[in-house]
Design an enzyme around this catalytic site. Structure first.
Site, PDB file in Angstrom:
ATOM      1  N   CYS A   2      52.684 -56.522  78.841  1.00  0.00           N
ATOM      2  CA  CYS A   2      51.909 -55.229  79.092  1.00  0.00           C
ATOM      3  C   CYS A   2      52.063 -54.155  77.844  1.00  0.00           C
ATOM      4  O   CYS A   2      51.412 -54.338  76.996  1.00  0.00           O
ATOM      5  CB  CYS A   2      52.188 -54.811  80.583  1.00  0.00           C
ATOM      6  SG  CYS A   2      50.658 -54.533  81.249  1.00  0.00           S
ATOM      7  N   ARG A  27      48.357 -49.807  82.398  1.00  0.00           N
ATOM      8  CA  ARG A  27      48.144 -51.375  82.005  1.00  0.00           C
ATOM      9  C   ARG A  27      48.538 -51.969  83.157  1.00  0.00           C
ATOM     10  O   ARG A  27      48.247 -53.190  83.387  1.00  0.00           O
ATOM     11  CB  ARG A  27      48.817 -51.631  80.576  1.00  0.00           C
ATOM     12  CG  ARG A  27      48.270 -50.817  79.518  1.00  0.00           C
ATOM     13  CD  ARG A  27      49.149 -51.415  78.261  1.00  0.00           C
ATOM     14  NE  ARG A  27      49.042 -52.839  77.927  1.00  0.00           N
ATOM     15  CZ  ARG A  27      48.232 -53.365  77.005  1.00  0.00           C
ATOM     16  NH1 ARG A  27      47.103 -52.658  76.532  1.00  0.00           N
ATOM     17  NH2 ARG A  27      48.333 -54.449  76.831  1.00  0.00           N
ATOM     18  N   TRP A  74      54.297 -57.117  82.721  1.00  0.00           N
ATOM     19  CA  TRP A  74      53.494 -57.752  84.128  1.00  0.00           C
ATOM     20  C   TRP A  74      53.852 -59.171  83.894  1.00  0.00           C
ATOM     21  O   TRP A  74      53.384 -59.784  82.880  1.00  0.00           O
ATOM     22  CB  TRP A  74      52.123 -57.379  83.780  1.00  0.00           C
ATOM     23  CG  TRP A  74      51.081 -57.646  84.877  1.00  0.00           C
ATOM     24  CD1 TRP A  74      51.178 -57.164  86.257  1.00  0.00           C
ATOM     25  CD2 TRP A  74      49.975 -58.899  84.908  1.00  0.00           C
ATOM     26  NE1 TRP A  74      50.377 -57.821  86.759  1.00  0.00           N
ATOM     27  CE2 TRP A  74      49.389 -58.657  86.085  1.00  0.00           C
ATOM     28  CE3 TRP A  74      49.757 -59.631  83.810  1.00  0.00           C
ATOM     29  CZ2 TRP A  74      48.372 -59.397  86.513  1.00  0.00           C
ATOM     30  CZ3 TRP A  74      48.683 -60.339  84.196  1.00  0.00           C
ATOM     31  CH2 TRP A  74      48.026 -60.368  85.537  1.00  0.00           C
ATOM     32  N   ASN A 100      54.509 -59.367  74.235  1.00  0.00           N
ATOM     33  CA  ASN A 100      53.126 -59.381  74.993  1.00  0.00           C
ATOM     34  C   ASN A 100      52.505 -60.751  74.597  1.00  0.00           C
ATOM     35  O   ASN A 100      52.477 -61.142  73.566  1.00  0.00           O
ATOM     36  CB  ASN A 100      52.223 -58.074  74.644  1.00  0.00           C
ATOM     37  CG  ASN A 100      52.628 -56.928  75.425  1.00  0.00           C
ATOM     38  OD1 ASN A 100      53.667 -56.923  76.490  1.00  0.00           O
ATOM     39  ND2 ASN A 100      51.865 -55.763  75.130  1.00  0.00           N
ATOM     40  N   GLY A 101      51.869 -61.532  75.667  1.00  0.00           N
ATOM     41  CA  GLY A 101      51.557 -62.564  75.441  1.00  0.00           C
ATOM     42  C   GLY A 101      52.156 -63.900  76.120  1.00  0.00           C
ATOM     43  O   GLY A 101      52.730 -63.467  76.987  1.00  0.00           O
ATOM     44  N   GLU A 482      28.936 -54.581  91.552  1.00  0.00           N
ATOM     45  CA  GLU A 482      29.867 -53.856  90.815  1.00  0.00           C
ATOM     46  C   GLU A 482      30.527 -52.852  92.043  1.00  0.00           C
ATOM     47  O   GLU A 482      31.720 -52.657  92.089  1.00  0.00           O
ATOM     48  CB  GLU A 482      29.493 -52.920  89.515  1.00  0.00           C
ATOM     49  CG  GLU A 482      30.502 -51.801  89.064  1.00  0.00           C
ATOM     50  CD  GLU A 482      31.654 -52.585  88.595  1.00  0.00           C
ATOM     51  OE1 GLU A 482      32.715 -51.650  88.192  1.00  0.00           O
ATOM     52  OE2 GLU A 482      31.879 -53.730  88.418  1.00  0.00           O
ATOM     53  N   LYS A 486      34.576 -52.550  93.140  1.00  0.00           N
ATOM     54  CA  LYS A 486      35.510 -51.149  92.948  1.00  0.00           C
ATOM     55  C   LYS A 486      36.155 -50.915  94.478  1.00  0.00           C
ATOM     56  O   LYS A 486      37.203 -50.655  94.376  1.00  0.00           O
ATOM     57  CB  LYS A 486      34.466 -50.052  92.803  1.00  0.00           C
ATOM     58  CG  LYS A 486      33.894 -49.858  91.285  1.00  0.00           C
ATOM     59  CD  LYS A 486      35.139 -49.520  90.458  1.00  0.00           C
ATOM     60  CE  LYS A 486      35.136 -49.938  89.004  1.00  0.00           C
ATOM     61  NZ  LYS A 486      35.176 -51.361  88.730  1.00  0.00           N
ATOM     62  N   GLU A 489      39.073 -53.468  94.785  1.00  0.00           N
ATOM     63  CA  GLU A 489      40.327 -53.280  93.666  1.00  0.00           C
ATOM     64  C   GLU A 489      41.069 -52.261  93.957  1.00  0.00           C
ATOM     65  O   GLU A 489      42.218 -52.133  93.484  1.00  0.00           O
ATOM     66  CB  GLU A 489      39.703 -53.383  92.346  1.00  0.00           C
ATOM     67  CG  GLU A 489      38.932 -52.300  91.860  1.00  0.00           C
ATOM     68  CD  GLU A 489      38.489 -52.797  90.499  1.00  0.00           C
ATOM     69  OE1 GLU A 489      39.192 -53.483  89.589  1.00  0.00           O
ATOM     70  OE2 GLU A 489      37.484 -52.008  89.766  1.00  0.00           O
ATOM     71  N   HIS A 505      20.213 -66.775 104.983  1.00  0.00           N
ATOM     72  CA  HIS A 505      20.762 -67.941 104.782  1.00  0.00           C
ATOM     73  C   HIS A 505      22.322 -68.004 104.975  1.00  0.00           C
ATOM     74  O   HIS A 505      22.900 -68.931 104.094  1.00  0.00           O
ATOM     75  CB  HIS A 505      20.509 -68.346 103.301  1.00  0.00           C
ATOM     76  CG  HIS A 505      18.753 -68.310 102.796  1.00  0.00           C
ATOM     77  ND1 HIS A 505      18.221 -69.297 103.260  1.00  0.00           N
ATOM     78  CD2 HIS A 505      18.092 -67.370 102.539  1.00  0.00           C
ATOM     79  CE1 HIS A 505      16.944 -69.123 102.926  1.00  0.00           C
ATOM     80  NE2 HIS A 505      16.897 -67.808 102.357  1.00  0.00           N
ATOM     81  N   LYS A 604      45.205 -53.279  83.426  1.00  0.00           N
ATOM     82  CA  LYS A 604      44.040 -52.929  82.892  1.00  0.00           C
ATOM     83  C   LYS A 604      43.288 -53.886  81.830  1.00  0.00           C
ATOM     84  O   LYS A 604      42.178 -54.153  81.853  1.00  0.00           O
ATOM     85  CB  LYS A 604      44.336 -51.479  82.070  1.00  0.00           C
ATOM     86  CG  LYS A 604      43.152 -50.840  81.169  1.00  0.00           C
ATOM     87  CD  LYS A 604      41.997 -50.580  82.388  1.00  0.00           C
ATOM     88  CE  LYS A 604      41.067 -49.634  81.739  1.00  0.00           C
ATOM     89  NZ  LYS A 604      39.733 -49.235  82.725  1.00  0.00           N
TER      90      LYS A 604
END
Length: 609
Positions: A2, A27, A74, A100-101, A482, A486, A489, A505, A604
């Site tokens: 993060c 983040r 994270w 990070n990664g 969208e 929103k 989340e 349907h 993020k």
């Protein structure tokens, strides 16, 4: 992964590290820690939870020293815990790393190191790097880093400290962002600009494969073979306040209200209000080039993917080019039919989204031309794409994207107008109409944001609901997707978006008495059919909130509530219609007591697969 920070200079490191980490809280993270060179050794302090927990742990016993690194984590390998928090050390504590990664080959390396007597304390992949440093150290810090980089595979931003050489910090990156802030008698390291903006605007943006040795007096950059690299200073044009809340209760609300400016900035240099034309000087495409393109692929994740769906409508209807939209994590594995006559557009706010970056690389491998739409100058996606269209939204701190989304819509609309004119599929008169409409959009959005009391009332009334549905047709359906995201989340309300024509349907079975249904009705060519669908859900005693244009009083006959947006062209409507959906989600989250800027389980920028 993060947030990463680092400091070396003539001031105390710990206060900067904690402050810089706080600027990266957006983040998303589950633990935090710092390492400071103190009294001839490296002191590491870390714990699970928010930064406040770390501050409490350090209260009255703050590390003292002028060199240090910090990290907000994270979880990717190993559950959130004190042991799994960064920084990580080798068994002796003389080598320290933040990362990070993902280190893809860490298990095999770990087994080899354990066989040599190394004792591991965490469940993470990152700890193996610290042990490799100890295993490979030959008296030269820089050369040891190079040897370790040749052993590991994966994605990373790595920052190292070594007790034997305390006058330097070494950092490097591959597929994850990292910047160096340049000061006077001090230098800074961070994974993102907000961490350092209060201290310097002069930065080096690290590229993959570069290794930087950072001291108090300077920065030396080289590649893995020791070849010096001359870096260009990138001056950040954000001010410090741009990364703060600016008096708003939450970053998300601040960023919603920043949308008029973000849209205006994104239009700048591309919209000629007098000539009523759109141009992209950074692309400078020709009609001949565009005639060679027989298909466009749009690839993105999350909110950016929803912007891509809107972009498909724009490009197909205005430019008359066939378009496919793919979720990045699906595109890269489905063997797409991409070739040299394709254009692949990748959309990413951060420019570091792992799946989107991988999809970009796959498209390039297959011979496609590539175009990035991103908000971050110098990001990985911006560097690797053939060409870039920047959205000038400025820093977006809240996890839930708002202004990044609307600037992405704007960029895609302007791109479609630009391509449509060059391909001859749109008349000059139609372009002028759309451009004139675009010039009014920032002010129309500003006026819309001046009166949100009605939305606050709806959010308080229906915020306790556990389910909600969004309906729309054509572009309204794309925006509904969208809106549902929103609400999900940040308020944790289960929300689903459906093409309104799909009701019969199967979806209609979910509509029960009292469930909120938000219906978008801004697309006049399908308006009557949308109203018919609205009546169907109303007949099942749903509570209907309709979103329509000012003056459309007929909606009040069928809906329980109506939210009006300024009347505009059908292609501009998505820029307006999403505003009430963003605000409904925000105020619903407040009603439910949710952490608006840092929703649970989310980060993020998703920089791992």
């Amino acid at each position: 992964m993060c947030g990463i920070v680092g400091y070396i200079g003539n001031h105390e490191a710990a206060p900067f590290l904690l402050d810089g980490m706080s600027k990266l809280e957006y983040r998303g993270y589950d633990s935090a820690g710092i390492a400071v060179y103190e009294n001839n050794s490296i002191r590491v302090e870390k714990c699970v939870g928010r930064l406040d927990a770390l501050r409490q742990k350090l209260a009255g016993n703050m590390p003292v020293g002028n060199v240090g690194i910090g990290h907000t984590r994270w979880a990717t390998h190993g559950r959130p815990s004190d042991r799994n928090a960064h920084p990580h050390t080798d068994s002796s504590g003389k080598f320290v790393v933040v990362h990070n990664g993902i280190i893809e080959n860490y298990l095999g390396l770990k087994e080899e190191l354990i066989a040599k007597g190394h004792e591991f304390l965490s469940e993470t992949d990152s700890e193996v790097v610290a042990h490799l440093m100890a295993d490979q150290y030959d008296g030269d810090f820089e050369e040891t880093v190079k040897k370790v980089l040749k052993l590991i595979k994966g994605s990373y931003s790595l920052v190292f400290m070594c007790e034997y050489e305390p006058d330097k910090i070494i950092c490097t990156k591959k597929d994850n962002p990292l910047i160096i802030g340049l000061g006077e008698g001090e230098n800074f390291i961070a994974s993102d600009i907000p961490a350092i903006i209060n201290h310097t605007r002069r930065t080096f943006i690290m590229s993959d494969g570069e290794i930087a040795t950072v001291t108090a007096d300077g920065v030396w950059v080289q590649d893995i073979n020791g070849t010096p690299i001359s870096k260009k200073v990138f001056v950040v044009n954000w001010n410090a306040e741009a990364a703060e809340k600016g008096g708003f209760e939450h970053f998300m609300l601040k960023e919603i209200y920043e949308q008029p400016k973000a849209l205006r900035d994104t239009m700048t240099s591309r919209l000629d209000a007098e000539a009523k034309t759109i141009g992209f000087p950074e692309l400078n495409w020709t009609a001949e080039e565009l005639r060679e393109i027989n298909k466009i692929f749009i690839v993105a994740c999350g909110t950016a993917y929803h912007a891509g769906i809107v972009g498909k409508y724009y490009l197909e209807q205005l430019a008359r080019v066939p378009v496919e939209v793919d979720i990045a994590s699906e595109f890269r594995y489905r063997d797409p039919l991409v070739d040299g006559n394709s254009l692949t557009i990748v959309i990413s706010q951060s420019g570091e989204t792992s799946d989107t970056l991988a999809a970009l690389r796959e498209a390039k491998r297959l011979g496609s031309r590539t175009l990035a739409v991103t908000n971050v100058v110098g990001s990985s996606i911006a560097r690797e794409a053939d060409q870039v269209v920047y959205t000038y939204a400025g820093p977006e701190i809240a996890v839930a994207s708002t202004k990044a989304y609307t600037t992405q819509l704007l960029a895609m609309l302007m791109l479609a107008i630009y391509v449509g004119r060059l391909r001859g599929s749109m008349s000059a008169e139609r372009e002028q109409e759309l451009v004139q409409g675009l010039t009014f959009v920032p002010e129309q959005i500003h006026k819309t944001l001046e009166n949100v009391d009605q939305i606050k009332v709806f959010a308080r009334e229906y915020g306790s609901s556990e389910d909600a549905f969004f309906l729309g047709r054509s572009l309204d359906y794309a925006v509904a997707l969208e809106g549902a995201l929103k609400l999900k989340e940040i308020s944790y309300i289960h929300a689903e978006a459906y093409a309104a024509g799909e009701l019969k349907h199967g979806t209609l079975a979910l509509i029960v008495s009292g469930v909120p249904v938000i219906v978008l009705a801004t697309q006049m060519d399908v308006y009557d059919k949308t109203v018919s669908n609205l009546q169907e859900v109303k007949a099942r005693e749903a509570v209907v909130i309709a979103i329509g244009f000012e003056g459309d009083t007929s909606l009040e006959k069928y809906a329980d509530h109506v939210i009006y947006i300024p009347r505009t062209d059908k292609y501009l409507a998505p820029l307006m219609a999403v505003l009430p959906l963003q605000l409904l989600a925000y105020y619903a989250a407040l009603t439910r007591g949710c952490d608006v800027d840092k929703p649970r389980n989310l980060a993020k920028s998703v920089t791992v697969e």
